[in-house]
Scaffold this motif. Structure first.
Motif, PDB file in Angstrom:
ATOM      1  N   ALA A 103      52.269 -13.531 -61.050  1.00  8.92           N
ATOM      2  CA  ALA A 103      52.924 -14.557 -61.881  1.00  8.92           C
ATOM      3  C   ALA A 103      54.060 -15.254 -61.150  1.00  8.92           C
ATOM      4  O   ALA A 103      54.571 -16.271 -61.616  1.00  8.92           O
ATOM      5  N   ASN A 104      54.456 -14.712 -59.999  1.00 12.94           N
ATOM      6  CA  ASN A 104      55.633 -15.231 -59.300  1.00 12.94           C
ATOM      7  C   ASN A 104      55.351 -15.565 -57.840  1.00 12.94           C
ATOM      8  O   ASN A 104      56.226 -15.405 -56.987  1.00 12.94           O
ATOM      9  N   ARG A 105      54.138 -16.036 -57.535  1.00 14.75           N
ATOM     10  CA  ARG A 105      53.836 -16.399 -56.155  1.00 14.75           C
ATOM     11  C   ARG A 105      52.773 -17.480 -56.095  1.00 14.75           C
ATOM     12  O   ARG A 105      51.981 -17.662 -57.014  1.00 14.75           O
ATOM     13  N   LYS A 106      52.796 -18.219 -54.983  1.00 19.36           N
ATOM     14  CA  LYS A 106      51.794 -19.242 -54.718  1.00 19.36           C
ATOM     15  C   LYS A 106      51.215 -18.989 -53.334  1.00 19.36           C
ATOM     16  O   LYS A 106      51.953 -18.871 -52.353  1.00 19.36           O
ATOM     17  N   ILE A 107      49.885 -18.919 -53.270  1.00 23.64           N
ATOM     18  CA  ILE A 107      49.203 -18.650 -52.013  1.00 23.64           C
ATOM     19  C   ILE A 107      48.641 -19.954 -51.465  1.00 23.64           C
ATOM     20  O   ILE A 107      47.926 -20.675 -52.163  1.00 23.64           O
ATOM     21  N   LYS A 108      48.987 -20.250 -50.229  1.00 21.15           N
ATOM     22  CA  LYS A 108      48.445 -21.406 -49.531  1.00 21.15           C
ATOM     23  C   LYS A 108      47.981 -20.972 -48.146  1.00 21.15           C
ATOM     24  O   LYS A 108      48.228 -19.839 -47.722  1.00 21.15           O
ATOM     25  N   GLU A 109      47.336 -21.878 -47.431  1.00 18.42           N
ATOM     26  CA  GLU A 109      46.857 -21.557 -46.093  1.00 18.42           C
ATOM     27  C   GLU A 109      48.001 -21.119 -45.181  1.00 18.42           C
ATOM     28  O   GLU A 109      47.838 -20.212 -44.365  1.00 18.42           O
ATOM     29  N   GLU A 110      49.151 -21.758 -45.320  1.00 18.88           N
ATOM     30  CA  GLU A 110      50.277 -21.423 -44.460  1.00 18.88           C
ATOM     31  C   GLU A 110      50.772 -20.002 -44.694  1.00 18.88           C
ATOM     32  O   GLU A 110      51.183 -19.299 -43.785  1.00 18.88           O
ATOM     33  N   GLY A 111      50.757 -19.562 -45.962  1.00 21.19           N
ATOM     34  CA  GLY A 111      51.261 -18.240 -46.306  1.00 21.19           C
ATOM     35  C   GLY A 111      51.498 -18.142 -47.795  1.00 21.19           C
ATOM     36  O   GLY A 111      50.861 -18.843 -48.588  1.00 21.19           O
ATOM     37  N   VAL A 112      52.437 -17.301 -48.185  1.00 21.69           N
ATOM     38  CA  VAL A 112      52.695 -17.038 -49.600  1.00 21.69           C
ATOM     39  C   VAL A 112      54.172 -17.256 -49.903  1.00 21.69           C
ATOM     40  O   VAL A 112      55.040 -16.681 -49.240  1.00 21.69           O
ATOM     41  N   LYS A 113      54.436 -18.095 -50.896  1.00 18.97           N
ATOM     42  CA  LYS A 113      55.797 -18.247 -51.415  1.00 18.97           C
ATOM     43  C   LYS A 113      55.911 -17.374 -52.650  1.00 18.97           C
ATOM     44  O   LYS A 113      55.082 -17.455 -53.557  1.00 18.97           O
ATOM     45  N   PHE A 114      56.934 -16.523 -52.685  1.00 18.32           N
ATOM     46  CA  PHE A 114      57.060 -15.599 -53.817  1.00 18.32           C
ATOM     47  C   PHE A 114      58.513 -15.491 -54.264  1.00 18.32           C
ATOM     48  O   PHE A 114      59.450 -15.796 -53.507  1.00 18.32           O
ATOM     49  N   LYS A 115      58.669 -15.059 -55.491  1.00 17.70           N
ATOM     50  CA  LYS A 115      59.997 -14.858 -56.075  1.00 17.70           C
ATOM     51  C   LYS A 115      60.326 -13.368 -56.036  1.00 17.70           C
ATOM     52  O   LYS A 115      59.538 -12.529 -56.448  1.00 17.70           O
ATOM     53  N   SER A 116      61.479 -13.042 -55.521  1.00 17.59           N
ATOM     54  CA  SER A 116      61.926 -11.656 -55.449  1.00 17.59           C
ATOM     55  C   SER A 116      61.985 -11.034 -56.845  1.00 17.59           C
ATOM     56  O   SER A 116      62.507 -11.646 -57.776  1.00 17.59           O
ATOM     57  N   HIS A 117      61.467  -9.804 -56.954  1.00 16.41           N
ATOM     58  CA  HIS A 117      61.547  -9.099 -58.236  1.00 16.41           C
ATOM     59  C   HIS A 117      62.965  -8.599 -58.498  1.00 16.41           C
ATOM     60  O   HIS A 117      63.270  -8.131 -59.597  1.00 16.41           O
ATOM     61  N   ILE A 118      63.853  -8.720 -57.492  1.00 16.11           N
ATOM     62  CA  ILE A 118      65.212  -8.198 -57.625  1.00 16.11           C
ATOM     63  C   ILE A 118      66.157  -9.236 -58.210  1.00 16.11           C
ATOM     64  O   ILE A 118      66.846  -8.985 -59.204  1.00 16.11           O
ATOM     65  N   ASP A 119      66.192 -10.430 -57.584  1.00 18.51           N
ATOM     66  CA  ASP A 119      67.174 -11.431 -57.998  1.00 18.51           C
ATOM     67  C   ASP A 119      66.584 -12.821 -58.247  1.00 18.51           C
ATOM     68  O   ASP A 119      67.314 -13.772 -58.504  1.00 18.51           O
ATOM     69  N   GLY A 120      65.259 -12.928 -58.166  1.00 20.40           N
ATOM     70  CA  GLY A 120      64.620 -14.209 -58.431  1.00 20.40           C
ATOM     71  C   GLY A 120      64.677 -15.202 -57.289  1.00 20.40           C
ATOM     72  O   GLY A 120      64.212 -16.335 -57.446  1.00 20.40           O
ATOM     73  N   SER A 121      65.232 -14.803 -56.144  1.00 17.66           N
ATOM     74  CA  SER A 121      65.296 -15.716 -55.000  1.00 17.66           C
ATOM     75  C   SER A 121      63.899 -15.926 -54.417  1.00 17.66           C
ATOM     76  O   SER A 121      63.016 -15.069 -54.535  1.00 17.66           O
ATOM     77  N   TYR A 122      63.688 -17.072 -53.794  1.00 17.62           N
ATOM     78  CA  TYR A 122      62.378 -17.414 -53.240  1.00 17.62           C
ATOM     79  C   TYR A 122      62.305 -17.070 -51.749  1.00 17.62           C
ATOM     80  O   TYR A 122      63.275 -17.232 -51.008  1.00 17.62           O
ATOM     81  N   HIS A 123      61.132 -16.607 -51.330  1.00 16.21           N
ATOM     82  CA  HIS A 123      60.885 -16.232 -49.944  1.00 16.21           C
ATOM     83  C   HIS A 123      59.469 -16.656 -49.570  1.00 16.21           C
ATOM     84  O   HIS A 123      58.622 -16.872 -50.449  1.00 16.21           O
ATOM     85  N   VAL A 124      59.218 -16.747 -48.283  1.00 17.04           N
ATOM     86  CA  VAL A 124      57.888 -17.089 -47.789  1.00 17.04           C
ATOM     87  C   VAL A 124      57.449 -16.044 -46.777  1.00 17.04           C
ATOM     88  O   VAL A 124      58.198 -15.696 -45.861  1.00 17.04           O
ATOM     89  N   PHE A 125      56.240 -15.513 -46.978  1.00 17.43           N
ATOM     90  CA  PHE A 125      55.597 -14.643 -45.997  1.00 17.43           C
ATOM     91  C   PHE A 125      54.458 -15.424 -45.347  1.00 17.43           C
ATOM     92  O   PHE A 125      53.615 -16.007 -46.048  1.00 17.43           O
TER      93      PHE A 125
END
Length: 376
Positions: A103-125
């Motif tokens: 519910a808190n991530r978007k998968i694209k060819e480049e990688g995955v943008k997700f929201k931290s379960h801790i503080d809601g901050s956004y990150h990219v893997f």
């Protein structure tokens, strides 16, 4: 890393072998206790080393990236030094955790943008920065970044996801060639087979992964809700393709029965949170079935927790005492149950190894499955 096969069971696909890394030997088949946040939950390193005695444990890239964060691990000299553990460590790539954040991530060819379960901050893997992160963590065995598909999953989605996982694998390999080891020991890389519960996709993915020629291979995307029979069917298909002279790791599996059945299909390595998670909820695994220690029937049972157990807690405490600890909410109860369960899992895979070496694993496995399939 080196992998040497010592024996094969004559009546199944079970194997006994030895993996050797710069941090020592791993006798297979092996179960890896899960140390998500640089600790196996509720267990001191001394108890882990002296009582449970695993050759290798697992850390989690997603969680370690968020806490304590990579700069802290680098300043400590890597995860081994940070947690005072001088044996082997494997880190997963974070792909499963990203899957669990659907519910808190978007998968694209480049990688995955997700929201931290801790503080809601956004990150990219991405495949590239996940390799960088695992270089910094410093595990002995590191995993490719992949997409773990849900169950059920329609065929077209599973196929698209599998091909993206293969493309991500190529990017992981390219990145590893560019980024050297950070510490004074080497790291081994395992790619991951995907394909959901579709035999043709699993076979295709296994063929692609095998073509990479990595020192070991993993099977992901199982133990995500599918029936056990589906898991075994996919494992069998994949093990027929993956090279015999490389270790095979089935990720996130499972119950003691799951482990024995998959050993019989040719799997060498396992991990799962079940021994500690179920232990914290009062479920104890034993060679004769499972115990719900919260049940009233144990209230005045002063026999040892498990007379056959390999850890000191098994004979130091009674079932009645352990039930009491759970009934009053004492954390010691959860610790005792976790140590017992981990000790049982390590006993189980080591007994499996003994019987593989003796040539009677298949019959022993069938007997153990019957015994463990009971509730005491």
């Amino acid at each position: 890393m080196q992998f040497n096969l010592a024996a094969k069971d004559p009546h199944s696909k079970a194997r006994a072998g030895t993996i050797t890394t710069d941090h020592g030997q791993i006798q297979t088949p092996i179960f890896m206790p899960v140390g998500t946040l640089a600790t196996v939950k509720g267990v001191h390193q001394r108890e882990l080393t002296e009582e449970i005695d695993p050759d290798i444990i697992l850390g989690n890239t997603y969680h370690l990236y968020l806490r304590p964060q990579i700069d802290i691990l680098e300043k400590a000299g890597g995860l081994h030094k940070f947690m005072n553990w001088d044996r082997n460590i494997l880190t997963d790539s974070g792909g499963y955790q990203v899957y669990s954040l659907s519910a808190n991530r978007k998968i694209k060819e480049e990688g995955v943008k997700f929201k931290s379960h801790i503080d809601g901050s956004y990150h990219v893997f991405t495949p590239e920065n996940v390799m960088d992160i695992q270089r910094s963590i410093g595990a002995d065995i590191i995993m490719a970044f992949d997409e773990c598909t849900p169950y059920p999953c329609d065929y077209d989605y599973a196929k698209r996801s599998m091909h993206m996982t293969h493309r991500w694998l190529d990017r992981c390999l390219n990145r590893l060639e560019e980024v050297p080891y950070k510490y004074d020991y080497s790291q081994t890389f395992f790619p991951i087979v995907q394909g959901s519960t579709y035999k043709d996709l699993r076979k295709q993915s296994a063929e692609y992964i095998a073509s990479v020629g990595a020192e070991g291979n993993a099977i992901g995307g199982l133990s995500v809700g599918e029936p056990a029979e589906e898991m075994y069917a996919m494992t069998e298909v994949v093990c027929e393709v993956l090279p015999e002279d490389k270790p095979r790791y089935l990720m996130g599996v499972g119950t003691p029965i799951n482990i024995l059945e998959n050993i019989a299909l040719g799997i060498d390595m396992f991990d799962c949170v079940m021994p500690t998670r179920n232990g914290r909820n009062g479920m104890l695994f034993t060679a004769h079935g499972t115990i719900n220690i919260k049940n009233k029937k144990w209230e005045d049972d002063f026999s040892p927790i498990d007379e056959m157990g390999i850890t000191w807690v098994d004979t130091a405490y009674s079932k009645a005492y352990l039930r009491h600890l759970f009934s009053v909410g004492e954390m010691l109860g959860r610790q005792i149950a976790s140590i017992h369960n981990l000790g049982f899992y390590l006993w189980l895979v080591r007994e499996a190894r003994k019987h593989i070496l003796a040539g009677d694993f298949a019959s022993w496995k069938d007997q153990m499955v019957r015994q463990m399939n009971q509730r005491l």
